[in-house]
Design a protein around this motif. Structure first.
Motif, mmCIF file in Angstrom:
data_model
loop_
_atom_site.group_PDB
_atom_site.id
_atom_site.type_symbol
_atom_site.label_atom_id
_atom_site.label_comp_id
_atom_site.label_asym_id
_atom_site.label_seq_id
_atom_site.Cartn_x
_atom_site.Cartn_y
_atom_site.Cartn_z
ATOM 1 N N ILE A 9 1.704 -10.100 -9.458
ATOM 2 C CA ILE A 9 0.679 -10.154 -10.552
ATOM 3 C C ILE A 9 0.655 -9.181 -11.643
ATOM 4 C CG2 ILE A 9 -1.341 -9.428 -9.251
ATOM 5 C CD1 ILE A 9 -1.003 -12.619 -11.599
ATOM 6 N N CYS A 11 1.138 -12.653 -1.549
ATOM 7 C CA CYS A 11 1.371 -13.892 -2.535
ATOM 8 C C CYS A 11 2.299 -15.063 -2.006
ATOM 9 C CB CYS A 11 2.007 -13.163 -3.855
ATOM 10 S SG CYS A 11 2.286 -14.536 -4.784
ATOM 11 N N PRO A 12 1.773 -16.082 -1.666
ATOM 12 C CA PRO A 12 2.629 -17.044 -1.159
ATOM 13 C C PRO A 12 3.977 -17.519 -2.048
ATOM 14 C CG PRO A 12 0.411 -17.995 -2.120
ATOM 15 C CD PRO A 12 0.365 -16.639 -2.035
ATOM 16 N N THR A 13 3.776 -17.285 -3.398
ATOM 17 C CA THR A 13 4.878 -17.477 -4.128
ATOM 18 C C THR A 13 5.863 -16.242 -4.327
ATOM 19 O OG1 THR A 13 3.792 -17.142 -6.505
ATOM 20 C CG2 THR A 13 3.791 -19.395 -5.409
ATOM 21 N N ILE A 16 5.404 -13.444 -6.109
ATOM 22 C CA ILE A 16 5.292 -12.761 -7.597
ATOM 23 C C ILE A 16 4.365 -11.207 -7.169
ATOM 24 C CG2 ILE A 16 6.094 -14.780 -8.762
ATOM 25 C CD1 ILE A 16 3.000 -14.883 -9.488
ATOM 26 N N CYS A 29 2.590 -18.468 -10.504
ATOM 27 C CA CYS A 29 1.203 -17.850 -10.013
ATOM 28 C C CYS A 29 0.484 -19.200 -9.855
ATOM 29 C CB CYS A 29 0.264 -16.739 -10.864
ATOM 30 S SG CYS A 29 -1.328 -16.854 -10.202
ATOM 31 N N ILE A 30 0.110 -19.573 -8.611
ATOM 32 C CA ILE A 30 -0.613 -20.725 -8.435
ATOM 33 C C ILE A 30 -2.180 -20.493 -8.482
ATOM 34 C CG2 ILE A 30 1.034 -22.134 -7.250
ATOM 35 C CD1 ILE A 30 -0.061 -21.321 -4.861
ATOM 36 N N GLY A 31 -2.698 -19.575 -8.643
ATOM 37 C CA GLY A 31 -4.145 -19.193 -8.727
ATOM 38 C C GLY A 31 -4.823 -19.291 -7.554
ATOM 39 N N CYS A 32 -4.308 -18.931 -6.400
ATOM 40 C CA CYS A 32 -4.798 -18.806 -5.033
ATOM 41 C C CYS A 32 -5.614 -17.895 -4.774
ATOM 42 C CB CYS A 32 -3.617 -18.945 -4.004
ATOM 43 S SG CYS A 32 -2.638 -17.382 -3.817
ATOM 44 N N GLY A 33 -5.632 -16.565 -5.604
ATOM 45 C CA GLY A 33 -6.557 -15.596 -5.433
ATOM 46 C C GLY A 33 -6.257 -14.714 -4.395
ATOM 47 N N LEU A 34 -5.246 -14.891 -3.451
ATOM 48 C CA LEU A 34 -5.282 -13.966 -2.309
ATOM 49 C C LEU A 34 -4.671 -12.629 -2.703
ATOM 50 C CD1 LEU A 34 -3.010 -16.484 0.188
ATOM 51 C CD2 LEU A 34 -5.511 -16.094 -0.022
ATOM 52 N N CYS A 35 -4.131 -12.348 -3.794
ATOM 53 C CA CYS A 35 -3.868 -11.036 -4.278
ATOM 54 C C CYS A 35 -5.186 -10.347 -4.493
ATOM 55 C CB CYS A 35 -2.947 -10.856 -5.444
ATOM 56 S SG CYS A 35 -3.438 -12.063 -6.760
ATOM 57 N N VAL A 93 -5.869 -15.716 -12.694
ATOM 58 C CA VAL A 93 -5.897 -14.527 -11.712
ATOM 59 C C VAL A 93 -5.245 -13.486 -12.523
ATOM 60 C CG1 VAL A 93 -5.243 -13.338 -9.567
ATOM 61 C CG2 VAL A 93 -6.201 -15.742 -9.675
HETATM 62 S S1 SF4 Z 1 -3.009 -15.757 -7.490
HETATM 63 FE FE1 SF4 Z 1 -1.901 -16.218 -5.688
HETATM 64 S S2 SF4 Z 1 0.172 -16.955 -6.485
HETATM 65 FE FE2 SF4 Z 1 -0.841 -16.034 -7.980
HETATM 66 S S3 SF4 Z 1 -0.269 -13.873 -7.901
HETATM 67 FE FE3 SF4 Z 1 -2.265 -13.749 -6.710
HETATM 68 S S4 SF4 Z 1 -1.519 -14.266 -4.757
HETATM 69 FE FE4 SF4 Z 1 0.394 -14.883 -6.181
#
Ligand code: SF4
Ligand code: SF4
Length: 454
Positions: free
Chosen positions: A269, A263-265, A267, A277-283, A227
């Motif tokens: 991006i 972002c669940p962590t 951060i 970044c855990i790659g969740c794609g919410l951003c 991401v």
């Molecule tokens: S992909 Fe998920 S963990 Fe990575 S920056 Fe976006 S929201 Fe945060």
């Protein structure tokens, strides 16, 4: 230009905001799928027994139609090799998508977050509640959240135990109020870990404790999916200017901070590639929503590769020889395992020479050795087996009648083998034990043992 990050994101607890979109839908789908499998499998029966169960007491594993014995550890080794290669391949191709979508820590953290949000409300309300002094409302809400989390954690713990002890029996015992000490210990232990890691530590586990996050950097290259924020398009960021000259010089990022808030962590991006970044794609979802409102193209933050980002092209994941080598290795080990499983006989035999009884002379002058023959039947019906022993000088085997082994069980038999001392010299000689299913003679297994001639 300096990045504006709300003050709560630099505190230790993250209060991620809800977002909708493709990646969020995939995440929900994966949470449901993984939990349906985890909680549902122990309740599923197959051929009269639990579909998936590993019984240490009887040293048997049940995997749908397969019954695995200690001799089948090779399949465990094969599965571990496939899992390791699969992880290497997946990480090289898709980066941290495993972390964002199916890692138990991420999935359980998401469920805990749902529970917390359900009781305590949206991020602002939760933040206010945490900052407020202890009072009736805070005690009630916090105790309700923790009770729900503990109940869910206990359920995960009991389910884990249900993979090693019959689930339905465990549930009945639980309802009757008597659960074994080992079962209680493992259920409570796993529940405690779920509660602590997913209920409280959450993103801290991904950031500071997970070894996978540390070593996966070695598997990344320019063609790995990740991401990423398109800084060429997004910078210089800032609120949209009304005047045309300044608006043209501005990037597409309006610095709304939504990508950070979801972002669940916790951060940003936009600061570049980060191991948190855990790659969740919410951003990506949050930013796409902003772009839609601004009538700008989606994808300011997107799932792409560094190479594609630099070249402005589409990601090409399979172009690396390494990926093909991993895929070929996985296919080879998988095919070898499947062929071996297809050819596998539904019974096993262990031969152990009786060390307590030395070779002895029989009345007719032959030399007799005694063996313990242990037969494992993996079928759900009792079976009869015929044993034949061959080897130089072997003249007789007892007992001669079929050996009966109960359904899905094992039985040991004492078998004696007599050999002619005029044919064999003193010393140790190889003999072959062959076991045949009396009803299906084409099903047979052979084991070698040693015969002592004193
Ligand atoms: S992909 Fe998920 S963990 Fe990575 S920056 Fe976006 S929201 Fe945060
Ligand atoms: S969501 Fe998009 S527009 Fe808003 S700050 Fe993040 S990158 Fe910029």
């Amino acid at each position: 230009m300096a990045t504006t990050i709300p003050i709560h994101f630099v505190s230790s607890k993250v209060y991620p905001r809800l977002t909708g979109g493709r990646f969020n839908n995939w995440r929900i789908g994966f949470v449901l799928l993984t939990q349906l499998l985890y909680f549902g499998l122990p309740w599923l029966n197959w051929n009269g027994h639990q579909a998936v169960r590993f019984d240490f007491a009887s040293m048997r594993g049940y995997l749908f139609g397969l019954t695995l014995l200690p001799q089948d550890l090779v399949y465990l080794a094969g599965s571990l090799i496939i899992a390791a290669l699969g992880l290497f391949l997946w990480t090289m191709l898709a980066g941290r998508l495993w972390c964002g979508f199916s890692c138990p820590q991420t999935v359980y953290s998401q469920i805990m977050l749902w529970l917390e949000r359900w009781v305590e409300g949206p991020p602002n309300a939760r933040r206010k509640l945490d900052a407020a002094p202890w009072g009736v409302e805070k005690v009630l809400k916090k105790s309700s959240t923790q009770s729900l989390m503990l109940l869910f954690s206990l359920w995960t713990g009991l389910t884990l135990v249900g993979y090693f002890t019959p689930m339905r029996q465990l549930a009945a015992n639980l309802l009757a109020g008597h659960i074994g000490p080992w079962e209680a210990m493992f259920a409570l232990g796993y529940a405690g870990f779920t509660w602590l890691l997913a209920g409280h530590l959450r993103e801290q586990v991904c950031k500071h404790m997970c070894p996978y996050a540390r070593f996966q950097g070695a598997m990344f290259d320019d063609h790995t999916l990740l991401v990423a924020y398109d800084s060429t398009r997004g910078e210089p960021r800032g609120a949209r200017r009304k005047d045309a000259a300044n608006a043209a010089a501005q990037g597409d990022c309006v610095d709304c901070g939504l990508c950070v808030q979801v972002c669940p962590t916790g951060i940003d991006i936009r600061a570049g590639l980060q191991y948190e970044c855990i790659g969740c794609g919410l951003c990506v979802d949050a930013c796409d929503e902003v772009m839609d409102k601004l009538a700008a193209p989606r994808g300011l933050i997107r799932l792409t590769t560094q190479h594609a980002m630099q070249q402005g092209s589409r990601p090409r994941l399979w172009q690396r020889p390494r990926a093909l080598v991993y895929a070929a290795l996985i296919a080879t080990v998988t095919i070898a395992m499947l062929v071996s499983l297809a050819l596998r006989q539904p019974f096993r035999v262990d031969i152990l020479r009786d060390r307590a009884v030395m070779a002895r002379e029989t009345p007719d002058g032959n030399i007799e050795n005694a063996y313990t023959v242990r037969i494992f039947n993996t079928l759900p019906q009792a079976r009869q087996y015929r044993l034949a022993v061959s080897g130089e000088g072997v003249v007789a085997t007892a007992p001669a009648e079929p050996l009966l082994v109960p359904a899905d069980g094992e039985r040991s038999f004492i078998v004696t083998v007599a050999a002619d001392p005029n044919v064999l010299e003193r010393g140790s000689h190889a003999v072959q034990f062959t076991l045949q299913d009396a009803a299906n003679p084409q099903q047979r297994v052979s084991e070698e043992a040693r015969l002592l001639m004193p």
